[in-house]
Design a protein around this motif. Structure first.
Motif, PDB file in Angstrom:
ATOM      1  N   PHE A 164      34.988  13.086 -44.963  1.00 37.42           N
ATOM      2  CA  PHE A 164      35.242  13.185 -43.364  1.00 37.42           C
ATOM      3  C   PHE A 164      36.316  13.364 -42.597  1.00 37.42           C
ATOM      4  CE2 PHE A 164      36.127   9.957 -39.857  1.00 37.42           C
ATOM      5  CZ  PHE A 164      35.640  10.400 -38.937  1.00 37.42           C
ATOM      6  N   ALA A 165      37.623  13.031 -43.469  1.00 40.32           N
ATOM      7  CA  ALA A 165      38.705  13.168 -43.011  1.00 40.32           C
ATOM      8  C   ALA A 165      39.085  14.522 -42.704  1.00 40.32           C
ATOM      9  CB  ALA A 165      39.921  12.289 -44.199  1.00 40.32           C
ATOM     10  N   GLN A 166      38.592  15.667 -44.188  1.00 37.33           N
ATOM     11  CA  GLN A 166      38.897  17.172 -44.064  1.00 37.33           C
ATOM     12  C   GLN A 166      38.619  17.634 -42.443  1.00 37.33           C
ATOM     13  OE1 GLN A 166      37.129  18.477 -47.434  1.00 37.33           O
ATOM     14  NE2 GLN A 166      39.088  18.246 -48.666  1.00 37.33           N
ATOM     15  N   LYS A 167      37.018  17.158 -42.787  1.00 34.61           N
ATOM     16  CA  LYS A 167      36.228  17.218 -41.213  1.00 34.61           C
ATOM     17  C   LYS A 167      36.595  17.436 -39.531  1.00 34.61           C
ATOM     18  CE  LYS A 167      31.800  16.645 -38.532  1.00 34.61           C
ATOM     19  NZ  LYS A 167      30.506  16.124 -38.522  1.00 34.61           N
ATOM     20  N   HIS A 168      37.485  16.098 -39.861  1.00 34.80           N
ATOM     21  CA  HIS A 168      38.162  16.194 -38.426  1.00 34.80           C
ATOM     22  C   HIS A 168      39.620  16.311 -38.835  1.00 34.80           C
ATOM     23  CE1 HIS A 168      35.095  14.091 -36.363  1.00 34.80           C
ATOM     24  NE2 HIS A 168      34.866  13.402 -37.924  1.00 34.80           N
ATOM     25  N   ARG A 169      40.027  17.002 -39.697  1.00 30.83           N
ATOM     26  CA  ARG A 169      41.471  17.458 -40.289  1.00 30.83           C
ATOM     27  C   ARG A 169      42.531  15.831 -39.510  1.00 30.83           C
ATOM     28  NH1 ARG A 169      43.064  22.840 -37.420  1.00 30.83           N
ATOM     29  NH2 ARG A 169      45.027  21.991 -37.948  1.00 30.83           N
ATOM     30  N   LEU A 170      42.094  14.483 -40.661  1.00 34.16           N
ATOM     31  CA  LEU A 170      42.460  13.282 -40.367  1.00 34.16           C
ATOM     32  C   LEU A 170      44.073  13.390 -41.669  1.00 34.16           C
ATOM     33  CD1 LEU A 170      39.782  11.114 -40.495  1.00 34.16           C
ATOM     34  CD2 LEU A 170      41.974  11.976 -38.111  1.00 34.16           C
ATOM     35  N   GLU A 171      44.881  13.740 -40.973  1.00 36.28           N
ATOM     36  CA  GLU A 171      46.068  13.295 -41.797  1.00 36.28           C
ATOM     37  C   GLU A 171      46.858  11.750 -42.304  1.00 36.28           C
ATOM     38  OE1 GLU A 171      47.300  17.898 -42.271  1.00 36.28           O
ATOM     39  OE2 GLU A 171      49.031  16.508 -40.415  1.00 36.28           O
ATOM     40  N   VAL A 172      47.719  11.695 -43.601  1.00 33.69           N
ATOM     41  CA  VAL A 172      48.965  10.379 -43.219  1.00 33.69           C
ATOM     42  C   VAL A 172      49.967  10.899 -42.402  1.00 33.69           C
ATOM     43  CG1 VAL A 172      49.309   8.495 -44.403  1.00 33.69           C
ATOM     44  CG2 VAL A 172      47.179   8.677 -44.093  1.00 33.69           C
ATOM     45  N   GLU A 173      51.001  10.022 -42.111  1.00 37.96           N
ATOM     46  CA  GLU A 173      52.226  10.600 -41.465  1.00 37.96           C
ATOM     47  C   GLU A 173      53.667   9.258 -42.374  1.00 37.96           C
ATOM     48  OE1 GLU A 173      53.396  13.809 -39.561  1.00 37.96           O
ATOM     49  OE2 GLU A 173      54.385  12.480 -38.036  1.00 37.96           O
ATOM     50  N   ALA A 174      54.082   9.970 -42.576  1.00 38.54           N
ATOM     51  CA  ALA A 174      55.086   8.884 -42.740  1.00 38.54           C
ATOM     52  C   ALA A 174      56.411   9.356 -41.830  1.00 38.54           C
ATOM     53  CB  ALA A 174      55.808   8.479 -43.905  1.00 38.54           C
ATOM     54  N   ARG A 175      57.091   8.976 -40.881  1.00 39.77           N
ATOM     55  CA  ARG A 175      58.290   9.882 -40.114  1.00 39.77           C
ATOM     56  C   ARG A 175      59.439   9.689 -40.056  1.00 39.77           C
ATOM     57  NH1 ARG A 175      57.945  14.186 -35.395  1.00 39.77           N
ATOM     58  NH2 ARG A 175      55.862  14.405 -35.906  1.00 39.77           N
ATOM     59  N   TYR A 176      60.671   9.745 -39.935  1.00 38.13           N
ATOM     60  CA  TYR A 176      61.792   8.684 -40.147  1.00 38.13           C
ATOM     61  C   TYR A 176      62.940   9.741 -38.639  1.00 38.13           C
ATOM     62  CZ  TYR A 176      66.670   7.638 -40.841  1.00 38.13           C
ATOM     63  OH  TYR A 176      68.441   7.853 -40.691  1.00 38.13           O
ATOM     64  N   ASP A 177      63.382   9.089 -38.143  1.00 35.64           N
ATOM     65  CA  ASP A 177      64.263   9.277 -37.170  1.00 35.64           C
ATOM     66  C   ASP A 177      65.267   8.395 -36.300  1.00 35.64           C
ATOM     67  OD1 ASP A 177      63.909   8.151 -34.588  1.00 35.64           O
ATOM     68  OD2 ASP A 177      61.471   8.781 -34.355  1.00 35.64           O
ATOM     69  N   ILE A 178      66.356   9.116 -36.026  1.00 32.58           N
ATOM     70  CA  ILE A 178      67.913   8.398 -35.893  1.00 32.58           C
ATOM     71  C   ILE A 178      68.268   8.893 -34.650  1.00 32.58           C
ATOM     72  CG2 ILE A 178      68.923  10.069 -37.423  1.00 32.58           C
ATOM     73  CD1 ILE A 178      70.996   8.128 -37.968  1.00 32.58           C
ATOM     74  N   HIS A 179      69.028   8.460 -33.451  1.00 33.52           N
ATOM     75  CA  HIS A 179      69.556   8.257 -32.782  1.00 33.52           C
ATOM     76  C   HIS A 179      70.601   7.706 -32.304  1.00 33.52           C
ATOM     77  CE1 HIS A 179      66.684   5.490 -31.393  1.00 33.52           C
ATOM     78  NE2 HIS A 179      67.714   5.378 -30.241  1.00 33.52           N
ATOM     79  N   GLN A 180      71.578   7.977 -31.682  1.00 34.32           N
ATOM     80  CA  GLN A 180      72.493   6.946 -31.614  1.00 34.32           C
ATOM     81  C   GLN A 180      72.253   6.011 -30.090  1.00 34.32           C
ATOM     82  OE1 GLN A 180      75.585   6.534 -33.037  1.00 34.32           O
ATOM     83  NE2 GLN A 180      75.119   7.393 -34.874  1.00 34.32           N
ATOM     84  N   PHE A 181      73.180   4.797 -29.467  1.00 33.18           N
ATOM     85  CA  PHE A 181      72.447   4.014 -28.304  1.00 33.18           C
ATOM     86  C   PHE A 181      73.218   3.340 -27.682  1.00 33.18           C
ATOM     87  CE2 PHE A 181      71.432   0.404 -27.019  1.00 33.18           C
ATOM     88  CZ  PHE A 181      69.456   0.849 -25.767  1.00 33.18           C
ATOM     89  N   ILE A 182      73.570   3.404 -26.742  1.00 31.62           N
ATOM     90  CA  ILE A 182      74.559   3.026 -25.839  1.00 31.62           C
ATOM     91  C   ILE A 182      74.107   3.107 -24.271  1.00 31.62           C
ATOM     92  CG2 ILE A 182      76.561   4.733 -25.529  1.00 31.62           C
ATOM     93  CD1 ILE A 182      78.268   2.255 -25.770  1.00 31.62           C
ATOM     94  N   THR A 183      74.333   1.802 -23.297  1.00 34.62           N
ATOM     95  CA  THR A 183      74.184   2.308 -22.244  1.00 34.62           C
ATOM     96  C   THR A 183      75.435   1.989 -21.048  1.00 34.62           C
ATOM     97  OG1 THR A 183      73.679  -0.152 -21.802  1.00 34.62           O
ATOM     98  CG2 THR A 183      71.616   0.706 -22.760  1.00 34.62           C
ATOM     99  N   PRO A 184      75.285   2.001 -20.334  1.00 31.97           N
ATOM    100  CA  PRO A 184      76.325   1.596 -18.907  1.00 31.97           C
ATOM    101  C   PRO A 184      77.136   0.475 -19.194  1.00 31.97           C
ATOM    102  CG  PRO A 184      75.008   2.988 -18.186  1.00 31.97           C
ATOM    103  CD  PRO A 184      74.765   3.124 -19.595  1.00 31.97           C
ATOM    104  N   ALA A 185      75.901  -0.320 -18.958  1.00 33.25           N
ATOM    105  CA  ALA A 185      76.398  -2.074 -18.826  1.00 33.25           C
ATOM    106  C   ALA A 185      76.783  -2.409 -20.445  1.00 33.25           C
ATOM    107  CB  ALA A 185      74.504  -2.858 -19.390  1.00 33.25           C
ATOM    108  N   LEU A 186      76.558  -1.454 -21.223  1.00 33.32           N
ATOM    109  CA  LEU A 186      76.878  -2.026 -22.960  1.00 33.32           C
ATOM    110  C   LEU A 186      78.607  -1.874 -22.941  1.00 33.32           C
ATOM    111  CD1 LEU A 186      74.324  -1.372 -25.395  1.00 33.32           C
ATOM    112  CD2 LEU A 186      75.387  -3.705 -24.791  1.00 33.32           C
ATOM    113  N   ARG A 187      79.178  -0.202 -21.917  1.00 30.05           N
ATOM    114  CA  ARG A 187      80.288  -0.718 -21.882  1.00 30.05           C
ATOM    115  C   ARG A 187      80.843  -1.361 -21.115  1.00 30.05           C
ATOM    116  NH1 ARG A 187      80.953   4.611 -24.188  1.00 30.05           N
ATOM    117  NH2 ARG A 187      78.773   5.955 -24.761  1.00 30.05           N
ATOM    118  N   THR A 188      80.180  -1.565 -20.351  1.00 29.15           N
ATOM    119  CA  THR A 188      80.499  -2.296 -18.464  1.00 29.15           C
ATOM    120  C   THR A 188      81.394  -4.695 -19.414  1.00 29.15           C
ATOM    121  OG1 THR A 188      79.970  -1.986 -17.538  1.00 29.15           O
ATOM    122  CG2 THR A 188      81.169  -4.027 -17.063  1.00 29.15           C
ATOM    123  N   GLU A 189      80.444  -4.229 -20.098  1.00 30.55           N
ATOM    124  CA  GLU A 189      80.826  -5.422 -21.048  1.00 30.55           C
ATOM    125  C   GLU A 189      81.679  -5.420 -22.177  1.00 30.55           C
ATOM    126  OE1 GLU A 189      76.618  -6.803 -22.148  1.00 30.55           O
ATOM    127  OE2 GLU A 189      76.329  -7.056 -20.553  1.00 30.55           O
ATOM    128  N   GLY A 190      81.869  -3.693 -23.115  1.00 29.39           N
ATOM    129  CA  GLY A 190      82.970  -3.987 -23.682  1.00 29.39           C
ATOM    130  C   GLY A 190      82.448  -3.193 -24.918  1.00 29.39           C
TER     131      GLY A 190
END
Length: 211
Positions: A164-190
């Protein structure tokens, strides 16, 4: 790695991938491109931590993730893809006195990646791109979302060896990503420095088109 440098790589990678995919004639695209959708759950690390005045953490909840991608075969075992990743999530503010709702957002990411198949049904992907938070102008987003954050991502995929999985080309995926986070409001608060945000997702993927 500096965010600015990763951002430059993301822009160059996006441009090269776009030119690469659009350079093919229509008959080659029909023959080589496959399409994929994936649905799963994502965990994100703390967006904001402060221990100077009132210690608190601002954390996204575990949230659904929805991905759409187009994959183009370069040569046997290698492929390139472009992926749109959408993940709506609520937020909780955790303090010593307890925790409470702190709003919500939708994280939208666009990445370009290179995938390598290592064994039948087993592949890995590395990619770069950008992520933007879409949110009401309240809380940490009250002065805006901070723009587009450069993003790096890794993924491992396993094709389920069932009829069934092969017919519908089902895959299980583990995904990781990374990014930096800051907003103008956080900069205003120091807050002077951005914070790395780690995201991990487990997904079920379905594909159609070129195998």
């Amino acid at each position: 790695m500096r965010v600015g440098r990763l951002g430059g790589w993301a822009v160059r990678g996006t441009t090269i991938a776009a030119l690469f995919l659009t350079a093919y004639p229509p008959n080659r695209l029909t023959a080589q491109v496959s399409f994929h959708v994936a649905l799963g759950a994502r965990y994100s690390s703390t967006l904001v931590h402060d221990s100077v005045v009132t210690p608190f953490d601002l954390r996204p909840a575990v949230a659904p993730a929805f991905l759409v991608s187009a994959r183009d075969e370069l040569r046997p075992g290698w492929s390139a893809d472009v992926t749109l990743d959408v993940a709506p999530s609520g937020m909780r503010r955790h303090e010593s006195s307890g925790s409470f709702d702190a709003g919500s957002f939708t994280a939208v990411a666009f990445t370009v990646g290179l995938r390598r198949e290592f064994a039948p049904g087993v592949s890995a992907r590395a990619g770069v791109g950008g992520l933007r938070y879409l949110a009401d102008q309240t809380g940490v987003f009250r002065e805006g979302s901070g723009g587009i954050f450069p993003l790096g991502t890794l993924a491992a995929t396993y094709a389920v060896p069932l009829p069934f999985a092969q017919k519908h080309r089902l895959e299980v995926e583990a995904r990781y990503d990374i990014h930096q986070f800051i907003t103008p409001a956080l900069r205003t608060e120091g807050f002077s420095a951005s914070r790395p945000v780690h995201r991990v997702a487990v997904l079920i993927r379905m594909g159609w088109g070129k195998s």
